[in-house]
Design a protein around this motif. Structure first.
Motif, mmCIF file in Angstrom:
data_model
loop_
_atom_site.group_PDB
_atom_site.id
_atom_site.type_symbol
_atom_site.label_atom_id
_atom_site.label_comp_id
_atom_site.label_asym_id
_atom_site.label_seq_id
_atom_site.Cartn_x
_atom_site.Cartn_y
_atom_site.Cartn_z
ATOM 1 N N VAL A 56 -17.487 2.155 25.019
ATOM 2 C CA VAL A 56 -18.009 3.362 25.678
ATOM 3 C C VAL A 56 -19.067 3.007 26.703
ATOM 4 C CG1 VAL A 56 -19.205 5.547 25.282
ATOM 5 C CG2 VAL A 56 -17.453 4.778 23.674
ATOM 6 N N VAL A 62 -24.156 8.796 25.227
ATOM 7 C CA VAL A 62 -23.466 8.772 23.934
ATOM 8 C C VAL A 62 -23.947 7.588 23.102
ATOM 9 C CG1 VAL A 62 -21.239 8.460 22.799
ATOM 10 C CG2 VAL A 62 -21.434 10.016 24.738
ATOM 11 N N GLU A 83 -16.458 9.586 19.819
ATOM 12 C CA GLU A 83 -15.278 9.923 20.622
ATOM 13 C C GLU A 83 -14.092 9.164 20.026
ATOM 14 O OE1 GLU A 83 -13.772 7.791 23.567
ATOM 15 O OE2 GLU A 83 -14.300 6.282 22.086
ATOM 16 N N THR A 85 -11.151 7.596 21.916
ATOM 17 C CA THR A 85 -10.314 6.633 22.647
ATOM 18 C C THR A 85 -10.515 5.200 22.184
ATOM 19 O OG1 THR A 85 -10.249 8.072 24.594
ATOM 20 C CG2 THR A 85 -9.753 5.742 24.926
ATOM 21 N N ALA A 113 -15.657 14.567 15.357
ATOM 22 C CA ALA A 113 -16.444 13.502 15.970
ATOM 23 C C ALA A 113 -17.907 13.909 15.840
ATOM 24 C CB ALA A 113 -16.050 13.292 17.429
ATOM 25 N N ARG A 115 -22.047 13.559 17.263
ATOM 26 C CA ARG A 115 -23.073 13.166 18.229
ATOM 27 C C ARG A 115 -24.387 13.864 17.877
ATOM 28 N NH1 ARG A 115 -19.988 13.309 24.156
ATOM 29 N NH2 ARG A 115 -18.160 12.072 23.513
ATOM 30 N N GLN A 129 -11.927 17.568 17.990
ATOM 31 C CA GLN A 129 -11.162 17.277 19.195
ATOM 32 C C GLN A 129 -9.696 17.011 18.875
ATOM 33 O OE1 GLN A 129 -12.899 14.017 21.434
ATOM 34 N NE2 GLN A 129 -14.139 15.430 22.632
ATOM 35 N N ASP A 131 -6.957 14.491 20.492
ATOM 36 C CA ASP A 131 -6.958 13.312 21.341
ATOM 37 C C ASP A 131 -5.529 12.815 21.523
ATOM 38 O OD1 ASP A 131 -8.793 10.907 22.411
ATOM 39 O OD2 ASP A 131 -7.023 10.079 21.425
ATOM 40 N N GLY A 305 -9.348 14.001 25.621
ATOM 41 C CA GLY A 305 -9.890 14.665 24.444
ATOM 42 C C GLY A 305 -10.096 16.129 24.770
#
Length: 422
Positions: A56, A62, A83, A85, A113, A115, A129, A131, A305
């Motif tokens: 990332v 993030v 996230e 990916t 997810a 944060r 999310q 994805d 996402g």
């Protein structure tokens, strides 16, 4: 009396009936992904912290401010995924999916997810999310395909005010020259020290700054769109041609960079104007160097996402009328113990035939049981007593109109399926 343990702050928690909508839109996406040949992937919720630091990017908010990181009992640093990916790509590589068939590897996943953000409407510490990733091809048609899948899903939900913002962030061939040009411009601005430090690490992050005083100063910054190499320009033009062929409208957004370091070339975001400051409800882009960054082979990739939380807010803001399948279509009311026993098997038979059915429990009298029927949202009530059992029938009551008729038990399932299909 409520529990002494409230819902954790910043968690987007769903309970019925709103949770039924959450489940329904997720199921609608699963069908769109299946139709496009994407297989489902169930991921770990936590990863080695270095996966996100390397993938990332250290300069992103993030990684630098928002990750939930902890040590396990073996002293290893782990992080709840902020996230998807990086974790999807890690899983594809770890399981050798890129070696098992034709490329690209096409997968999708979903879940929470995490944060550490300041909670507000549409921005949560635990959020959900959808994805989708296509790994192993740099074909512009794959870029357009991912956008088309998301667009078709939004349309299937009845959303009409979605805006698609599109940009290209170039590649590792043309971006260094642009980076130097951007740094030279940004160094001449009146910015705070943390932002000035970011200029040296990743100047594109400054363009992503949401503070008005910063946005005003960077309004005249040089744009990547004006400095693309021939290959990136051709790729971007082809993506736009393909979107036009599909009838998908977009807006060129030359300042769109999104918040993660791994993006290259195609970058896009879906916005909904009724959500105010949190108008972005999904987005994605190409990440052609990410595999090498985390120690894998050269594997170009693209994905997105989509925020389930913000999609639900958009549905509610538009009032689309999209609704989950009913949890109860038929509600059973038994009069007496023999009827309870017979009705219990009837309800199970209806469920086996694909009819959503429930019944009153606890030996309730007719009045109380009918209140439960009304609260269930069912279209029909089945009322069964000893006389009905003797006659081989059941009373079928339309809960909206009030009409009530006797239906032979042998014809009940067919009768209900025919009426419910109207």
């Amino acid at each position: 009396m409520s529990s002494s343990f409230p819902t954790p702050k910043g968690v987007s928690e769903y309970v019925p009936p709103r949770a039924d909508l959450f489940y329904a839109i997720r199921a609608a996406f699963a069908e769109q992904a299946r139709l496009a040949g994407y297989g489902y992937l169930e991921l770990a919720v936590f990863e080695d912290t270095n996966l996100f630091r390397r993938g990332v990017g250290e300069s992103t908010d993030v990684v630098s401010k928002e990750m939930y990181t902890f040590e396990d009992r073996g002293g290893r640093s782990l992080t709840l995924r902020p996230e998807f990916t990086a974790g999807v790509l890690r899983s594809v590589l770890a399981n050798g999916l890129h070696k098992q068939g034709a490329l690209p590897v096409k997968v999708w996943t979903t879940g929470p997810a995490f944060r550490a953000e300041r909670p507000q409407q549409g921005r949560y510490r635990q959020f959900y999310q959808l994805d989708l990733e296509a790994i192993g091809s740099d074909d512009p048609r794959v870029d357009a395909e991912t956008i088309a899948i998301a667009s078709r899903w939004y349309r299937s939900l009845g959303l009409t005010q979605i805006r698609l913002m599109l940009n290209s962030l170039g590649c590792r061939e043309c971006r260094p020259a642009y980076r130097a040009l951007l740094q030279e411009f940004l160094r001449g601005l009146d910015l705070d020290e943390p932002t000035r430090e970011r200029i040296e690490i990743n100047p594109l992050r400054v363009l992503d700054d949401k503070r008005p005083e910063v946005r005003e100063q960077v309004a005249k910054a040089p744009l990547m769109a004006d400095h693309l190499c021939d290959a990136c320009q051709a790729h971007h033009d082809r993506v736009r041609e393909l979107l036009a062929d599909l009838g998908i409208e977009w807006e060129d957004s030359p300042t769109l960079v999104r918040g993660l370091d791994y993006y290259t070339r195609t970058t896009y975001e879906f916005e909904h104007p009724l959500l105010g400051a949190q108008s972005a409800i999904g987005g994605g882009g190409r990440y052609d160097g990410l595999s090498e960054d985390i120690g894998g082979p050269a594997l170009p990739g693209i994905g997105f996402g989509l925020g389930l939380d913000r999609t639900i807010l958009a549905l509610e803001a538009e009032g689309t009328g999209f609704a989950a399948a009913p949890r109860c279509e038929v509600f059973g009311v038994a009069l007496g113990e023999p009827a309870e026993r017979r009705l219990f098997t009837m309800i199970d038979e209806l469920r086996g035939a694909g009819v959503a059915a429930d019944m009153a429990y606890g030996g309730k009298k007719l009045k109380g049981a009918m209140k439960d029927a009304d609260r269930s949202g069912a279209r029909y009530a089945l009322i069964l007593g000893e006389r009905d059992i003797a006659a081989g029938s059941v009373q079928l009551k339309d809960l909206a109109g009030g009409d009530q008729t006797a239906v032979p038990l042998t014809e009940l399932t067919a009768t209900l399926k025919e009426r419910l299909s109207r």
